[in-house]
Design an enzyme around this catalytic site. Structure first.
Site, PDB file in Angstrom:
ATOM      1  CB  SER B  69      -0.937   0.013   1.204  1.00 51.21           C
ATOM      2  OG  SER B  69      -1.943  -0.940   1.044  1.00 51.21           O
ATOM      3  CE  LYS B  72      -3.768   0.692  -1.375  1.00 47.05           C
ATOM      4  NZ  LYS B  72      -4.545   0.361  -0.146  1.00 47.05           N
ATOM      5  CE1 TYR B 197      -3.934  -1.015  -5.360  1.00 47.51           C
ATOM      6  CE2 TYR B 197      -4.557  -3.329  -5.406  1.00 47.51           C
ATOM      7  CZ  TYR B 197      -4.366  -2.160  -4.702  1.00 47.51           C
ATOM      8  OH  TYR B 197      -4.581  -2.124  -3.351  1.00 47.51           O
ATOM      9  CE1 TYR B 249      -3.684  -0.615   4.432  1.00 41.59           C
ATOM     10  CE2 TYR B 249      -2.214  -1.144   6.241  1.00 41.59           C
ATOM     11  CZ  TYR B 249      -2.508  -1.156   4.886  1.00 41.59           C
ATOM     12  OH  TYR B 249      -1.623  -1.703   4.010  1.00 41.59           O
ATOM     13  CB  VAL B 267      -0.231  -6.026   3.975  1.00 41.28           C
ATOM     14  CG1 VAL B 267      -1.517  -5.360   4.420  1.00 41.28           C
ATOM     15  CG2 VAL B 267      -0.189  -6.251   2.484  1.00 41.28           C
TER      16      VAL B 267
END
Lengths: 313, 313, 313, 313
Positions: B69, B72, B197, B249, B267
């Protein structure tokens, strides 16, 4: 009604179609599937299949339309016959829901992540995943064979244009299917199962055939025409129960109160309604209300239910 | 801290790693991606890139891990640079959410159906869809080029095994993507965008590289090493803001209170933390808490924030 | 800005108020509390309290308005000072939410049933329940005493008409409170706690006082005017963090990007904004956007943030 | 079954009670209302009221228990008789829901904020709000009068201890009620309406009386004992329809499939089941499953439905 003769029934059907056809003005044809959007919204037809097998029709009873969600009843039948209740209901629930037919919310909030019932899209896709067969064609064949036997129409087929149209505009259903895959409710290839689902939704019928299907359900699986028990009584009963609790999308409760007949609708405008031990009805009226049910079709059934006292309650 | 010399910093880093490495016992490595599940959960490493470009490390700072992540942030950078704020934020929101990173509920309940922010999976997939290019490779290249420039590492590459592993276990992400497609947030081929992605999530780094990335963000896009402004100041600020409001998160609020540094976790166990105008930090500790953040990594950052007064609040 | 003298600041404030006051046309005064609905929506005022204690104002800076949700920061301060972090955060969370401030959904869906943060109504009611005292008056007194000390205004009082108006139109808040009672988050008498909540929301201030409150938060609890540390640094930081992650209702993420200052708004049109180590700002503009924030007030802060580089990111 | 004589029926009832009483071991008595928590979970009783008025019982048929949610049917009857369908269904919906009986989520998510149906708590509280009268006593009297007439028991009364117990542990219901007040579904005093709701839930009956109530519903409102039509046929039908679609909490769909009789359960362990045109059944078994239905009671009804073919489907 038992005392009415066929001429009377025919007259009532014709008159009621005439009286309710204008209701269609209040609705709109389904727009999300391009092929369905082309329909003429003023159509309205009905067929009735009586206990003795007599078939009576009025209005646009011979226009072809696709089963859409009505087909969910028949894929469920095949799944129940192939696997038994236990297997099926470990993967899909039995409870109605207040959510729209294409909602994904409950898949996430309810643990385990099991669709609430086989009439919402998520549940029907889960059921499609249970139809066995080496290829999509062979899996579809299981449903087609049942439908051909029940309708007595060996020519029954998928409307290819509608199927293609659905397949290309079905990303919400894809979202549901991949969520089910993640949750281990679906195994196997997702696109193949969706393909099967779009195909069985695109099976083309007329109200005559839907009335026959409804009549067999009304007679707990017994077909007066062939003299055969075409499906187990228990399966027929399960289907009729789902038709009451969640057959008319999230207007099922209202329909149960206002009409009181186990029924399943589809977004092409069809409704299949089974009056236990008495008759099957097939209705077609493509103008839909905001819940996805045929506006004029619901009104027509309500009138007949009032006149003939068809409510099961 | 400004008065501390490098030796002191080095000592603090080493001592703090030693003191917090046992926290890893409280967490577990990510299990849903098979490749990640193989990691040794007791690893803990940190790198710091100071304002003047000095790099200091302690612990397992040279072990490779995938960005997950954290990537991102960089796909968002590319999207913002390619299309501008207006275009990007018409397709993805700016608001934090109390829901888990992979939740689909708000996509259905919020009208229009726009992901709440680019840090949750739905939002990041929407952002991936904005990266232009004729092929997935060319689209990925846009992100890789930025990352290679920022890290100064021309060898940066995708870990192919992790990428394959993600791709095969990503049905929830597929569900999100098809929902976005239905809602016209995603256009183009869904599987290609998901492929992009999964690839950018699988870019392999060490804490050294993450610290450099963080330092450039801390310096509002200016790279002390090359002496170049690598991204617009406004883009750097937007990224840091998302790191505060939704970078960790649905433990972002807690992290903001306890640590107070703009940060993004992944993660695989990585955390990228940018102390505005002061330093960048890269942390790696694969044992995760139930929200998906590195247990020991968070503790390590909290200790350093307390000692060095790094909170922006 | 540090180099600007007071005359310059004063000029900028006056000019910016003039330039942004017309934004109010895009909003509406809060309608759900009858007393608030009577306000003149074209008002706009601002006060700035600099690091050295200097107070500068422009526009309608001396019009009284009620704190409303801004007061949630001060009840949280009292609760933190009385009980400590651990006690408070066992009963209310630290996470932002994508839901509206008066939403009840997450109280049911999140287990345990704890409000996500103290800035949404459910969380603020939970915090009100933590303020100790034998009577509502004594509990309110704890908040009033803190506010009088911070503002230096011993005359600070509750606007009785607004309080009565809120109390009579607060059934959604009652629903939240009884849900919290059921979940054991609230103990004690629900109506008394709601009464306290409505009262602290109805405390009347001007932008001058809000700027002073904001300045003390900006200085981590230190009051330059009295030369006293009025609250623990840690408490001030926690408050500023919540102001960033959830101070502007569910537009907090957008405000963080566009303005970047820890801020808390109220539906009477007030905004309290704290620029860490630099200044406090109080704004009043009763025309609200659909999220509940002062339209012109947000615009005014955005202009000042751009000009003076106030973003913390 | 029509051919069975009363002796046979009596034997079947006694034998089936014996065979199913051990099912109670799988359940627990309701714990959230202290008075209910004291019940002996091994009790099981049944009464049947045949079409001709004959009453047969077996097991603990003479133990008193409170109606709880079964009473929702009778407050709905009064509301329908007082105001007509249109008025009632403008304030409460007709649709089943997949949510638990005490859920508040849909009140917020569905626009307008109307309870989905009168069988969930929110809906039943809305219905209680429709019962007219100058005082709570007079409003209750309207429900009591109907129940006394239907059961033929002029001594029917509220169990005061259970009522007190409910009233003191009903904060979730208060939350629902205040939400309804906010949404203008409830007008008038909330506590008075809740008081009425707790009282009608606490009306004490035995299975004998429940069987008579059920028999009158089965006969569309006609009472064979008094020879009177006690309620309009349409009202009786509406009630039976709700019993099918949402009478057994969120196990209604499963019960419809497995048993197929319109039925309403209560958390004291009672079930009222109406077989249209054939019989009424009253069951009492206080051990509940996790959905809130009598474990042994459901099993007992399932056995009888199988043996006597009672399903309406």
């Amino acid at each position: 009604m038992d005392k009415m003769d066929h001429i009377n029934i025919q007259q009532v059907l014709e008159q009621t179609v005439q009286e309710t056809v204008s209701e269609a003005e209040k609705g709109e044809v389904a727009s999300y599937i391009p092929e369905l959007a082309r329909q003429d919204k003023r159509r309205l037809g009905i067929s009735v299949c009586l206990k003795d097998g007599t078939l009576l029709s009025a209005g646009d009873a011979h226009l072809p339309f696709t089963l859409q969600s009505i087909s969910k009843i028949f894929s469920l039948m095949v799944a129940l016959c192939e696997h038994g209740e236990r297997y099926v209901f470990e993967r899909v629930g039995k409870e109605p829901t207040g959510d729209p037919f294409n909602s994904i919310i409950k898949l996430e909030t309810i643990k385990p992540h099991k669709p609430l019932n086989p009439m919402i899209n998520a549940g029907a896709i889960a059921v499609a995943g249970m139809i066995p067969g080496a290829t999509v064609e062979k899996r579809l064949e299981k449903i087609m064979r049942l439908l051909r036997k029940m309708t007595g129409n060996p020519e029954l087929r998928v409307n290819y244009d509608v199927y293609q149209s659905e397949k290309q505009t079905a990303d919400r259903n894809r979202a549901l299917a991949y969520f089910l895959k993640e949750s281990k409710i679906l195994s196997g290839d997702v696109e193949e199962t969706l393909d099967l689902y779009f195909r069985h939704c695109s099976i083309e019928v007329t109200t005559v055939e839907v009335a026959r299907l409804a009549a067999i359900l009304a007679a707990d699986g017994y077909d007066i025409v062939s003299g055969e028990q075409l499906l187990p009584r228990e399966v027929a009963r399960i289907c009729k129960t789902f038709m009451v609790t969640c057959g008319m999308y999230n207007a099922s409760g209202e329909f149960a109160i206002d009409v009181g007949i186990p029924a399943k609708s589809g977004v092409a405008g069809g409704i299949m309604a089974s009056v236990p031990q008495r008759m099957g009805l097939g209705v077609f009226g493509p103008a839909l209300d905001e819940k996805g049910n045929s506006v004029a079709g619901v009104k027509l059934l309500q009138r007949l239910s009032d006149m003939w006292d068809l409510s099961i309650f």
